[in-house]
Scaffold this motif. Structure first.
Motif, mmCIF file in Angstrom:
data_model
loop_
_atom_site.group_PDB
_atom_site.id
_atom_site.type_symbol
_atom_site.label_atom_id
_atom_site.label_comp_id
_atom_site.label_asym_id
_atom_site.label_seq_id
_atom_site.Cartn_x
_atom_site.Cartn_y
_atom_site.Cartn_z
ATOM 1 N N VAL A 18 45.620 35.568 41.353
ATOM 2 C CA VAL A 18 45.357 34.778 42.558
ATOM 3 C C VAL A 18 45.332 33.302 42.184
ATOM 4 O O VAL A 18 44.650 32.900 41.242
ATOM 5 C CB VAL A 18 44.021 35.179 43.209
ATOM 6 N N ILE A 19 46.090 32.488 42.919
ATOM 7 C CA ILE A 19 46.072 31.042 42.734
ATOM 8 C C ILE A 19 45.754 30.383 44.068
ATOM 9 O O ILE A 19 45.832 31.029 45.128
ATOM 10 C CB ILE A 19 47.399 30.500 42.173
ATOM 11 N N GLY A 20 45.377 29.109 44.027
ATOM 12 C CA GLY A 20 45.005 28.449 45.280
ATOM 13 C C GLY A 20 45.159 26.948 45.225
ATOM 14 O O GLY A 20 45.214 26.333 44.159
ATOM 15 N N LEU A 21 45.237 26.358 46.406
ATOM 16 C CA LEU A 21 45.236 24.908 46.562
ATOM 17 C C LEU A 21 44.516 24.591 47.863
ATOM 18 O O LEU A 21 44.843 25.155 48.916
ATOM 19 C CB LEU A 21 46.651 24.345 46.603
ATOM 20 N N SER A 102 37.349 34.259 45.137
ATOM 21 C CA SER A 102 38.762 34.608 45.267
ATOM 22 C C SER A 102 39.452 34.889 43.951
ATOM 23 O O SER A 102 40.436 35.634 43.905
ATOM 24 C CB SER A 102 39.517 33.466 45.978
ATOM 25 N N VAL A 103 38.984 34.283 42.851
ATOM 26 C CA VAL A 103 39.774 34.230 41.624
ATOM 27 C C VAL A 103 40.054 35.593 41.020
ATOM 28 O O VAL A 103 41.097 35.796 40.380
ATOM 29 C CB VAL A 103 39.093 33.296 40.602
ATOM 30 N N ASP A 104 39.168 36.573 41.211
ATOM 31 C CA ASP A 104 39.386 37.891 40.601
ATOM 32 C C ASP A 104 39.565 38.992 41.640
ATOM 33 O O ASP A 104 39.364 40.172 41.345
ATOM 34 C CB ASP A 104 38.230 38.247 39.661
ATOM 35 N N PRO A 371 43.569 27.551 39.343
ATOM 36 C CA PRO A 371 44.486 28.247 38.433
ATOM 37 C C PRO A 371 44.143 29.721 38.338
ATOM 38 O O PRO A 371 43.032 30.131 38.673
ATOM 39 C CB PRO A 371 44.266 27.521 37.095
ATOM 40 N N PRO A 372 45.076 30.547 37.884
ATOM 41 C CA PRO A 372 44.816 31.992 37.839
ATOM 42 C C PRO A 372 43.864 32.380 36.722
ATOM 43 O O PRO A 372 43.828 31.748 35.665
ATOM 44 C CB PRO A 372 46.213 32.597 37.605
ATOM 45 N N LEU A 373 43.088 33.424 36.973
ATOM 46 C CA LEU A 373 42.242 34.027 35.945
ATOM 47 C C LEU A 373 43.120 34.870 35.031
ATOM 48 O O LEU A 373 43.923 35.676 35.499
ATOM 49 C CB LEU A 373 41.168 34.899 36.595
ATOM 50 N N ARG A 374 42.946 34.682 33.715
ATOM 51 C CA ARG A 374 43.724 35.452 32.755
ATOM 52 C C ARG A 374 42.797 36.311 31.902
ATOM 53 O O ARG A 374 41.667 36.548 32.259
ATOM 54 C CB ARG A 374 44.589 34.500 31.925
#
Length: 425
Positions: A18-21, A102-104, A371-374
Motif C-alpha cells: 500500500v502506498i499513498g499521497l 493503511s500501511v499494512d 512509502p510501502p511497508l517492506r
C-alpha cells in the motif's frame, strides 16, 4: 490488459504493497459529494482507475500455478462502470493515524484497489486533506502525484512543469556492472529476531530554511539535490541509530537503499501504472562526518541515471521477453526483492508536479507521502516537497521505536548541514 513486469513483481513481493499521497489544503472540509463529482469528472475516463485483477485466471493469494501458467496469467480487467461512491469516503481519523492504519492493510473487496479519503482534521498546517491510497501493483508514486494534481485547480502552465530526465543508451560494460551490483550481498537493519519488528509510521516537518541551507553543501561544489540530501541523511541516521555497519553482523557487506526512478518519456509523463525501476545504491554509513557522507552520496547518485537506463533499455525488455517462456524470471526477481538485505531502506524525494494549486477555495499547504511497508529489517523514507513545505514520512518494519529515532536523526542531519553551510550570497 496484461500485467507489466513491474506490476507482477510488486504483486508477488510478499509485502502489503500500500502506498499513498495526501494533499493538505487550507480552509473548510469540502462536502464528500462534491469531491466525488470532481473525481468522476477527472478520473472516470482513466482506464487504470477502473481495473481489478482478474481473479478467474488466478492470483498470488490462490497459488502460483494460475498466476504463472501459460493459460492462466493474471490480467487487469474492467469489471463495470466507474463508481466514485465506492472509492471516495470521509476518513474517521487524522492523517497521521490514517497512514498508520493503511500501511499494512492491502486493499481488496472486488473493486479497483484505490481509495480517496477526505480527512477532516489533517493538521500539518491545513484544514483538511485529500488522501489517496492504492496498491502499488496498480499505481506508482508518480501516478499518485499525477492523479492528485489533476484533481486540483492547478494553473495550466504548472500542470506540464514536471519533466523526466532522458535515458541514455546503455553499453555492455554498464549492463555487466549493474548486474554485479544487483547480485552483491547486503545487510538488513539490525534486529534481535524478525519477530520483534513492528510496522510503524512517523510523519514530521522540515523547515524550508533548513533545507535551503543544507542544499548549499558541499561549499566548493554545485550544491546538493533533495534526493542526494535524503540519501545522505538516511546514511547518517542509520549510523546514529545502529552504529557502523561492520558492527551490525560482523560482516563486510554494505547497506543498500533502493532509489525509485521514473522511466517515463517526456511525452508519457502523465501515464498511469508502474513505469519505474529501483536502483540499488550503497549507503556510506561507515563514513565519518555528515559532509563527507553527503559527498559520497553525491558520487553514488551521479551514476543513477545511467543505471536506470540499463534497467529501461536492457534488463526490463529482457525480463519481459523471458517471462513469456516460463515463470523463473519473475520468481528470480521477486526472490531477490523478498530479501531484506537487498535494500535495507528505500529513499524517495518527490516534488509536487503542479504550481500554486487549490481545491475549490482551499490552498495547497503541503503534501505527505506514504512509502510501502517492506520486510522486517527495513525502513522507507519519503521526503515530499510542495512549494516551501517539506514533509518527511518514515515507514519502519523494525523495532517499535526505531522509526521515530530514525526520523529524528534524519532531521538532525539536515540541521547539521544547515548550521555548517556557507552563507548565501
Amino acid at each position: 490488459m496484461r500485467l507489466s513486469c513491474a506490476d507482477e513483481i510488486l504483486l508477488l513481493n510478499g509485502c502489503p504493497g500500500v502506498i499513498g499521497l495526501a494533499a493538505v489544503f487550507s480552509g473548510e472540509q469540502p462536502d464528500v459529494e462534491r469531491v466525488r463529482a470532481r473525481v468522476a469528472e477527472r478520473w472516470a475516463g482513466l482506464e487504470r482507475m477502473s481495473c481489478v485483477l482478474d481473479r478467474a485466471s488466478g492470483d498470488a493469494g490462490a497459488g502460483r500455478r494460475g498466476l504463472f501458467g501459460r493459460r492462466g496469467d493474471v490480467r487487469w480487467v474492467v469489471p463495470g462502470p466507474f463508481d466514485p461512491a465506492a472509492h471516495v469516503t470521509v476518513a474517521r481519523s487524522k492523517l497521521d493515524d490514517l497512514w498508520a492504519e493503511s500501511v499494512d492493510r492491502p486493499l481488496d473487496g472486488g473493486i479497483p484497489p484505490w481509495r480517496l479519503l477526505v480527512v477532516p482534521d489533517a493538521a500539518r498546517g491545513g484544514g483538511f486533506a485529500l488522501a489517496l491510497v492504492a496498491q502499488h501493483a496498480l499505481l506508482d508514486g508518480r501516478s499518485l502525484a499525477t492523479l492528485m494534481c489533476s484533481l486540483t485547480d492547478t494553473p495550466p502552465a504548472a500542470r506540464g512543469s514536471a519533466r523526466s530526465a532522458p535515458l541514455a543508451r546503455a553499453g555492455l560494460r554498464a549492463v555487466a556492472g549493474e548486474l554485479r551490483t544487483m547480485t552483491t550481498a547486503g545487510q538488513a537493519l539490525p534486529l534481535h529476531s524478525p519477530g520483534e519488528a513492528r510496522p510503524s509510521v512517523v510523519v514530521c516537518e522540515l523547515p524550508a530554511h533548513t533545507v535551503r541551507s543544507a542544499r548549499r553543501h558541499p561549499a566548493d561544489g554545485r550544491g546538493a539535490t533533495l534526493n542526494e540530501l535524503l540519501v545522505g541523511a538516511v546514511a547518517g541516521a542509520l549510523r546514529a541509530g545502529y552504529g557502523p555497519v561492520r558492527e551490525w553482523r560482523q560482516r563486510e557487506e554494505p547497506v543498500y537503499t533502493a532509489v525509485p526512478c521514473d522511466l517515463r518519456a517526456r511525452a508519457d509523463r502523465r501515464d498511469l501504472g508502474n513505469t519505474l525501476t529501483a536502483v540499488r545504491v550503497p549507503l556510506p554509513v561507515d563514513v565519518e562526518g555528515p559532509v563527507a557522507r553527503l559527498r559520497a552520496c553525491q558520487a553514488a547518485m551521479a551514476t543513477v541515471p545511467e543505471r536506470a537506463a540499463v534497467h529501461a533499455g536492457v534488463l526490463f525488455p529482457a525480463a519481459e521477453a523471458a517471462r513469456r517462456t516460463g515463470p523463473w524470471v519473475i520468481r528470480l526477481l521477486t526472490g531477490r526483492g523478498r530479501r531484506s538485505c537487498f535494500a535495507a531502506t528505500t529513499t524517495t524525494a518527490m516534488k509536487w508536479p503542479g504550481g500554486a494549486s487549490t481545491f475549490e477555495e482551499g490552498r495547497l499547504v503541503r503534501t505527505v507521502g506514504l512509502p510501502p511497508l517492506r520486510h522486517p529489517g527495513t525502513a522507507g523514507f519519503a521526503l515530499a516537497q510542495a512549494g516551501d513545505a517539506f514533509t518527511l514520512t518514515v515507514v519502519g518494519n523494525v523495532r517499535p521505536d526505531d522509526a521515530r529515532r530514525l526520523a529524528d536523526a534524519v532531521v538532525t542531519e539536515f540541521e547539521t548541514w544547515a548550521r555548517t553551510a556557507a552563507p548565501s550570497v
